[in-house]
Design an enzyme around this catalytic site. Structure first.
Site, PDB file in Angstrom:
ATOM      1  N   ALA A 124      82.033  63.171  83.452  1.00 52.82           N
ATOM      2  CA  ALA A 124      82.963  62.842  82.364  1.00 52.82           C
ATOM      3  C   ALA A 124      82.185  62.800  81.058  1.00 52.82           C
ATOM      4  O   ALA A 124      81.063  62.299  81.012  1.00 52.82           O
ATOM      5  CB  ALA A 124      83.605  61.486  82.627  1.00 52.82           C
ATOM      6  N   VAL A 134      78.089  60.538  83.968  1.00 58.84           N
ATOM      7  CA  VAL A 134      78.782  60.427  82.680  1.00 58.84           C
ATOM      8  C   VAL A 134      77.863  60.911  81.567  1.00 58.84           C
ATOM      9  O   VAL A 134      76.660  60.639  81.575  1.00 58.84           O
ATOM     10  CB  VAL A 134      79.172  58.953  82.391  1.00 58.84           C
ATOM     11  CG1 VAL A 134      79.889  58.837  81.049  1.00 58.84           C
ATOM     12  CG2 VAL A 134      80.041  58.382  83.494  1.00 58.84           C
ATOM     13  N   LYS A 135      78.461  61.641  80.620  1.00 60.87           N
ATOM     14  CA  LYS A 135      77.737  62.005  79.402  1.00 60.87           C
ATOM     15  C   LYS A 135      78.289  61.135  78.278  1.00 60.87           C
ATOM     16  O   LYS A 135      79.498  61.123  78.028  1.00 60.87           O
ATOM     17  CB  LYS A 135      77.967  63.486  79.094  1.00 60.87           C
ATOM     18  CG  LYS A 135      77.490  63.937  77.720  1.00 60.87           C
ATOM     19  CD  LYS A 135      77.688  65.443  77.543  1.00 60.87           C
ATOM     20  CE  LYS A 135      77.361  65.896  76.135  1.00 60.87           C
ATOM     21  NZ  LYS A 135      77.345  67.354  75.982  1.00 60.87           N
ATOM     22  N   THR A 136      77.389  60.416  77.603  1.00 62.83           N
ATOM     23  CA  THR A 136      77.870  59.568  76.516  1.00 62.83           C
ATOM     24  C   THR A 136      76.851  59.527  75.388  1.00 62.83           C
ATOM     25  O   THR A 136      75.728  59.996  75.539  1.00 62.83           O
ATOM     26  CB  THR A 136      78.199  58.143  77.026  1.00 62.83           C
ATOM     27  OG1 THR A 136      79.080  57.516  76.100  1.00 62.83           O
ATOM     28  CG2 THR A 136      76.962  57.277  77.171  1.00 62.83           C
ATOM     29  N   THR A 187      82.455  61.141  77.453  1.00 55.18           N
ATOM     30  CA  THR A 187      83.238  60.164  76.695  1.00 55.18           C
ATOM     31  C   THR A 187      83.335  60.646  75.250  1.00 55.18           C
ATOM     32  O   THR A 187      82.371  60.612  74.498  1.00 55.18           O
ATOM     33  CB  THR A 187      82.602  58.758  76.747  1.00 55.18           C
ATOM     34  OG1 THR A 187      81.351  58.793  76.078  1.00 55.18           O
ATOM     35  CG2 THR A 187      82.400  58.288  78.176  1.00 55.18           C
TER      36      THR A 187
END
Ligand code: R5P
Length: 306
Positions: A172, A202-204, A174
């Site tokens: 995902a 997750v990539k944030t 963000t």
């Protein structure tokens, strides 16, 4: 042929050595099936537990971004230096040599362009096409707090379900809307929602205050997003700080391909991510390699074959 007693005696069973049951190196992935783990181990280096992903998917909503006008000339020569590539199926099918064996993290959401409301995305790839193209993970944007929050979360859970069916991890991203605050409180909320609803990583974005609380409260690995182009030392410092505060790698685009010397930048980032090199030392390395890279001539003069 039937196994005779005599032959059986000659075989080595090592009865005194119990078979090992090794764990898995990646946060939150211990209970996943073999195919998922194998794909994650292609993206994340099992020795360092980290990854340097090259993001070149920008065209899916903003067209030919600066530095990505000719992926064949300027980006394909960089690809062998990345641990994994984040891109669209269009660029993969048209431009990436099939002989390149780097793991692919395929962008699977789309819809609105930069001219419209960006959170209004849908899933834009059939899982069968992702399988056909041998991807190692699928990815999409999730707009927590955005106008179409529920739709993007639902896109994510559908993609996770499809990925689970075939052993393909979901990452995902963000998304941060123009009006949203980029602070630890927001990123903790967004990353945790994505992990709770099933994504495998997750990539944030990095935030200077409290990033370690974002990684600590997320039960799956986090890779740091790059964002807009910064001076190289600042980008290396941001990557270093993210890694030291618990990120499992980076997924950077503009800070690599918009650099004056993208290959040098890529090598410097590798050292920061996999070897914990200090940003100042990595910057010195960048400057040395940059000199050599620029001496060799224009980027587009390099052969595109890998
Ligand atoms: C959109 O938000 C995307 O995830 C990108 O197109 C891309 O991956 C951004 O990379 P960067 O900000 O490092 O250029």
């Amino acid at each position: 042929m039937a196994d005779t007693d005599a032959v059986k005696e000659a075989k080595k069973f090592y009865e005194d050595i119990p078979m090992k049951t090794p764990g898995f190196f990646l946060k939150g992935a211990g209970s996943l099936d073999w195919g998922m783990k194998n794909r994650l181990a292609r993206i994340f280096n099992p020795d360092s537990g980290r990854t340097v992903m090259l993001a070149i998917d920008h065209g899916y909503f903003q067209g030919p971004t600066t530095g990505l006008e000719r992926v064949d000339l300027n980006i394909v020569p960089l690809m062998p230096m990345a641990d994994a590539l984040m891109l669209t199926r269009g660029i993969l099918r048209t431009t990436v040599p099939p002989a390149l064996t780097k793991p692919i993290v395929m962008r699977c959401s789309g819809g609105p362009s930069i001219l419209k409301e960006l959170s209004n995305e849908e899933l834009a790839v059939d899982i069968e096409d992702a399988i056909r193209m041998n991807v190692s993970a699928v990815t999409l944007q999730v707009f927590i707090g955005g106008e179409h929050e529920t739709r993007s979360v639902h896109n994510m859970t559908r993609l996770v379900d499809m990925g689970m069916r075939y052993g393909i991890p979901t990452m995902a991203v963000t998304a941060v809307g123009k009006t949203m605050t980029r602070d630890a409180q927001y990123f903790r909320l967004a990353c945790r929602i994505c992990a709770e609803l099933g994504v495998q990583f997750v990539k944030t974005y990095y935030c200077p205050e409290g990033f370690e609380t974002v990684t600590a409260s997320c039960p799956v690995p986090i890779v740091m997003a790059g964002g807009k182009k910064l001076p190289e030392l600042e980008a290396l410092t941001m990557a270093y700080n993210a890694i030291q505060r618990g990120a499992s790698g980076v997924d950077m685009g503009r800070n690599i391909f918009q650099s004056e010397a993208p290959k040098a930048m890529m090598q410097a980032i590798h050292k920061v991510v996999h070897k914990n090199m200090k940003p100042e030392d990595a910057h010195d390395l960048y400057l040395t390699l940059k000199g050599k890279e620029l001496k060799k001539g224009a980027r587009h003069a390099e052969p595109a074959a890998v």
